[in-house]
Motif scaffolding. Structure first.
Motif, PDB file in Angstrom:
ATOM      1  N   THR A 106      -4.757   2.375  -6.476  1.00  0.00           N
ATOM      2  CA  THR A 106      -4.862   1.137  -6.897  1.00  0.00           C
ATOM      3  C   THR A 106      -3.461   0.545  -7.160  1.00  0.00           C
ATOM      4  N   LEU A 107      -2.495   1.309  -7.401  1.00  0.00           N
ATOM      5  CA  LEU A 107      -1.171   0.893  -7.736  1.00  0.00           C
ATOM      6  C   LEU A 107      -0.556   0.477  -6.291  1.00  0.00           C
ATOM      7  N   TYR A 108      -1.027   1.642  -5.330  1.00  0.00           N
ATOM      8  CA  TYR A 108      -0.425   1.152  -3.856  1.00  0.00           C
ATOM      9  C   TYR A 108      -1.120   0.045  -3.350  1.00  0.00           C
ATOM     10  N   GLU A 109      -2.316  -0.119  -3.730  1.00  0.00           N
ATOM     11  CA  GLU A 109      -3.219  -1.379  -3.338  1.00  0.00           C
ATOM     12  C   GLU A 109      -2.603  -2.732  -3.974  1.00  0.00           C
ATOM     13  N   GLU A 110      -2.013  -2.693  -5.054  1.00  0.00           N
ATOM     14  CA  GLU A 110      -1.527  -3.899  -5.661  1.00  0.00           C
ATOM     15  C   GLU A 110      -0.399  -4.259  -4.789  1.00  0.00           C
ATOM     16  N   ALA A 111       0.654  -3.342  -4.425  1.00  0.00           N
ATOM     17  CA  ALA A 111       1.844  -3.485  -3.682  1.00  0.00           C
ATOM     18  C   ALA A 111       1.445  -3.882  -2.467  1.00  0.00           C
ATOM     19  N   ARG A 112       0.531  -3.385  -1.658  1.00  0.00           N
ATOM     20  CA  ARG A 112      -0.149  -3.614  -0.105  1.00  0.00           C
ATOM     21  C   ARG A 112      -0.589  -5.228  -0.374  1.00  0.00           C
ATOM     22  N   VAL A 113      -1.433  -5.515  -1.120  1.00  0.00           N
ATOM     23  CA  VAL A 113      -1.858  -6.980  -1.446  1.00  0.00           C
ATOM     24  C   VAL A 113      -0.650  -7.904  -1.662  1.00  0.00           C
ATOM     25  N   ALA A 114       0.110  -7.471  -2.171  1.00  0.00           N
ATOM     26  CA  ALA A 114       1.457  -8.416  -2.672  1.00  0.00           C
ATOM     27  C   ALA A 114       2.202  -8.623  -0.974  1.00  0.00           C
ATOM     28  N   MET A 115       2.433  -7.339  -0.323  1.00  0.00           N
ATOM     29  CA  MET A 115       2.827  -7.749   0.742  1.00  0.00           C
ATOM     30  C   MET A 115       2.123  -8.520   2.121  1.00  0.00           C
ATOM     31  N   PHE A 116       0.764  -8.122   2.158  1.00  0.00           N
ATOM     32  CA  PHE A 116       0.158  -8.651   3.140  1.00  0.00           C
ATOM     33  C   PHE A 116      -0.601 -10.076   2.784  1.00  0.00           C
ATOM     34  N   PHE A 117      -0.509 -10.267   1.589  1.00  0.00           N
ATOM     35  CA  PHE A 117      -1.296 -11.733   1.150  1.00  0.00           C
ATOM     36  C   PHE A 117      -0.205 -12.629   0.763  1.00  0.00           C
ATOM     37  N   VAL A 118       0.700 -12.241  -0.200  1.00  0.00           N
ATOM     38  CA  VAL A 118       1.719 -13.149  -0.858  1.00  0.00           C
ATOM     39  C   VAL A 118       2.874 -13.266  -0.011  1.00  0.00           C
ATOM     40  N   GLY A 119       3.447 -11.918   0.365  1.00  0.00           N
ATOM     41  CA  GLY A 119       4.646 -11.883   1.372  1.00  0.00           C
ATOM     42  C   GLY A 119       4.323 -12.776   2.501  1.00  0.00           C
ATOM     43  N   ALA A 120       3.142 -12.375   3.123  1.00  0.00           N
ATOM     44  CA  ALA A 120       2.976 -12.918   4.689  1.00  0.00           C
ATOM     45  C   ALA A 120       2.675 -14.304   4.420  1.00  0.00           C
TER      46      ALA A 120
END
Length: 139
Positions: free
Chosen positions: A29-43
């Protein structure tokens, strides 16, 4: 040097197990939160919204190096360790109070949710991912 996407994740009381450590499954879940931040918010900040159309996880791999106790947010550093035509591997390191506590990898597949099938990465998606790949893979 490979650029890393860095994200701080706050721990929740519900992340804890009976021993007072972050439960092993909650690391995902922690890794998912970071991944979502990168691929949704960051992108999206780079003008790219296509990852929001769908990404599925084909594989996860986690190494637990030390327990993580409840407290300050953990820092997750991410990069793309493999970039292929229709998948990419995200590598992670999770730091607790500056100490490496876990390493992980996720194989991600761009997916067209509306049509129900995987798809290839677009040129724009590859351009977004390339700074996070090792320099020798940026050609």
């Amino acid at each position: 040097m490979t650029d890393r996407f860095v994200y701080d994740v706050s721990l929740r009381w519900s992340d804890m197990d009976a021993y007072g450590h972050v439960n092993n499954a909650r690391f995902l879940t922690l890794y998912e939160e970071a991944r979502v931040a990168m691929f949704f918010v960051g992108a999206r900040a780079h003008g790219l919204g296509s990852f929001e159309e769908g990404i599925v996880i084909a594989r996860h791999e986690i190494d637990y190096l030390r327990p993580v106790d409840f407290g300050d947010p953990v820092r997750i550093e991410m990069w793309v360790s493999e970039l292929r035509a229709a998948s990419f591997t995200v590598s992670y390191e999770l730091f607790d109070d500056g100490v490496l506590a876990s390493r992980a990898q996720s194989v991600c597949v761009p997916y067209h949710l509306a049509n129900g099938h995987p798809r290839r990465l677009s040129a724009a998606e590859k351009d977004f991912l390339k700074p996070y790949t090792p320099p020798e893979d940026r050609s």
